[in-house]
Design a protein around this motif. Structure first.
Motif, mmCIF file in Angstrom:
data_model
loop_
_atom_site.group_PDB
_atom_site.id
_atom_site.type_symbol
_atom_site.label_atom_id
_atom_site.label_comp_id
_atom_site.label_asym_id
_atom_site.label_seq_id
_atom_site.Cartn_x
_atom_site.Cartn_y
_atom_site.Cartn_z
ATOM 1 N N UNK A 107 0.828 -1.197 0.000
ATOM 2 C CA UNK A 107 0.000 0.000 0.000
ATOM 3 C C UNK A 107 0.869 1.257 0.000
ATOM 4 N N UNK A 108 0.420 2.243 -0.732
ATOM 5 C CA UNK A 108 1.055 3.560 -0.749
ATOM 6 C C UNK A 108 -0.066 4.581 -0.809
ATOM 7 N N UNK A 109 -0.535 4.989 0.358
ATOM 8 C CA UNK A 109 -1.736 5.816 0.408
ATOM 9 C C UNK A 109 -2.933 4.994 -0.028
ATOM 10 N N UNK B 54 1.434 -0.592 -4.967
ATOM 11 C CA UNK B 54 2.664 -0.668 -5.757
ATOM 12 C C UNK B 54 2.993 -2.141 -5.958
ATOM 13 N N UNK B 55 2.987 -2.575 -7.221
ATOM 14 C CA UNK B 55 3.155 -3.993 -7.559
ATOM 15 C C UNK B 55 4.562 -4.245 -8.088
ATOM 16 N N UNK B 56 5.231 -5.250 -7.498
ATOM 17 C CA UNK B 56 6.591 -5.617 -7.921
ATOM 18 C C UNK B 56 6.717 -7.135 -7.980
ATOM 19 N N UNK C 284 2.276 1.293 -10.304
ATOM 20 C CA UNK C 284 1.320 1.964 -9.412
ATOM 21 C C UNK C 284 -0.098 1.688 -9.890
ATOM 22 N N UNK C 285 -0.892 1.136 -8.992
ATOM 23 C CA UNK C 285 -2.276 0.789 -9.310
ATOM 24 C C UNK C 285 -3.222 1.533 -8.381
ATOM 25 N N UNK C 286 -4.348 2.005 -8.887
ATOM 26 C CA UNK C 286 -5.330 2.645 -8.019
ATOM 27 C C UNK C 286 -6.053 1.611 -7.161
#
Length: 401
Positions: free
Chosen positions: A162-164, A168-170, A232-234
């Protein structure tokens, strides 16, 4: 009794249906089968040897598959066909009689990608993706397997943090069908809250695709490795209804069910090629179909084809009744693929030296079925699923340090 006419395929099929299984199908089911069989005869068979030889997936067939109602075939609403499981199974059989790669496309698109969205997605996600996918205007793929996590998806390393409000997918995935021509991917990743699914547009910054080639199997298909570099995904990308490995496993069971039927198509086509060749080919002054050893081979093929068809139909009826279990699907996949490979290999022997030419299907089916045997659960995995069902003891022991 007169020898069978090798050019009378309908007559050969009627004679090969020793148990009269065709009578167990409804008029609607036979109609669906016949439409897909005609499509395979007209649009797959004439070119499949060339596609296989050149390792080309015929993407031009995708809208046609959509128009026939073969994409997301058992799903309801959102432009999906809403057909029965038996009808889908019969369609899978006829498509794989053409080639495993074409049936695999229908499975990845409909059972894995569309099925995951239909089962676990939000109303907005369903409205956005499913109608176009059902028409074949949007192609999807399904990212679960990784370079170091095949039979053990719980060890996947792909991670979403999670980022806010975003994610963030890695990480990376491997052996992902269709990815290089797909517009979206359903990707499964570890999170701090366990395994979750995400809808990832393939044009997202950080999304990389490497086509895996050259291959000796499934050459008229596409398999890829995916790379996620801090995509970055919503928040709206999350398949909110799926938590844990239940999400991908339920999709896999849908795909495994299709394989139970599809593998029979490859086997039947191999048998028919061998039968027709045996009736035409003369040695020592008579058709090789007149020799006892050839007849024994043909009989053994029909025994397994008829048993496999009964098994597939029984599973299909159970699925339509809502009573099909994962153990039953494993039994069907393990048995029918294993027997299909044996039939394709034996059929090749009847064709002799000509059996290695791509104008004859058994060698291609045998090669393809090696992949079918591996994906959606290896023989070993399905054996242990059944072993756990029989004994109540799981053999999937965690032996990692």
């Amino acid at each position: 009794m007169e020898p069978r006419n090798p050019d009378d395929l309908d007559g050969l099929r009627a004679a090969s249906d020793v148990l009269g299984l065709d009578a167990l199908l409804s008029d609607v089911e036979r109609a669906v089968r016949d439409v897909v069989r005609g499509f395979a005869d007209e649009r797959i068979r004439p070119d499949i040897g060339d596609w296989f030889d050149r390792a080309v997936f015929p993407a031009e067939l995708v809208p046609e598959l959509g128009k026939l109602g073969l994409l997301g075939m058992t799903l309801e609403g959102y432009g999906c066909p809403g057909r029965s499981s038996v009808e889908y199974g019969l369609a899978a059989l006829e498509l794989e009689a053409g080639d495993s790669g074409i049936r695999t496309f229908v499975s990845v698109q409909g059972s894995l990608a569309m099925g995951s969205i239909h089962r676990w997605g939000s109303e907005e996600q369903k409205q956005e993706w499913l109608p176009g996918m059902a028409r074949g205007e949007v192609i999807g793929c399904f990212g679960l397997t990784e370079p170091s996590a095949g039979s053990d998806p719980s060890s996947m390393k792909t991670f979403a943090r999670r980022d806010g409000d975003d994610w963030i997918l890695s990480g990376s995935k491997r052996w992902i069908g269709l990815a290089s021509i797909a517009q979206m991917a359903v990707v499964w990743a570890q999170t701090e809250g366990g395994v979750r699914g995400f809808i990832v547009p393939t044009d997202s910054p950080g999304f990389g695709v490497t086509v895996l080639e050259p291959k000796g199997s499934m050459r008229a298909s596409i398999q890829c490795e995916l790379h996620f570099d801090d995509i970055r995904l919503p928040a709206s990308a999350l398949l909110a209804g799926a938590r844990g490995l239940r999400g991908p496993f339920e999709a896999l069971n849908e795909a495994r069910y299709g394989i139970v039927w599809g593998s029979l198509g490859a086997a039947r086509d191999s048998y028919e090629a061998a039968l027709r060749h045996a009736l035409r080919r003369e040695q020592f002054g008579r058709p090789i179909a007149a020799f006892q050893l050839t007849q024994q081979k043909l009989v053994n093929m029909v025994l397994e084809l008829q048993k496999g068809a009964l098994l597939a139909l029984n599973l299909g009826r159970a699925k339509d009744a809502g009573s099909l279990t994962p153990a039953q699907i494993s039994l069907g996949k393990l048995n029918n693929v294993r027997e299909a490979i044996a039939i394709a290999r034996e059929a090749r022997t009847i064709l002799g030296g000509d059996g290695v030419l791509l104008e004859n299907s058994p060698i291609r089916h045998a090669a393809n079925l090696e992949s079918v045997r591996t994906y959606e659960g290896t023989d070993e995995v399905h054996t242990l699923i059944l072993g756990q069902h029989l004994t109540g003891i799981s053999a999937f022991t965690d032996v990692r340090p």
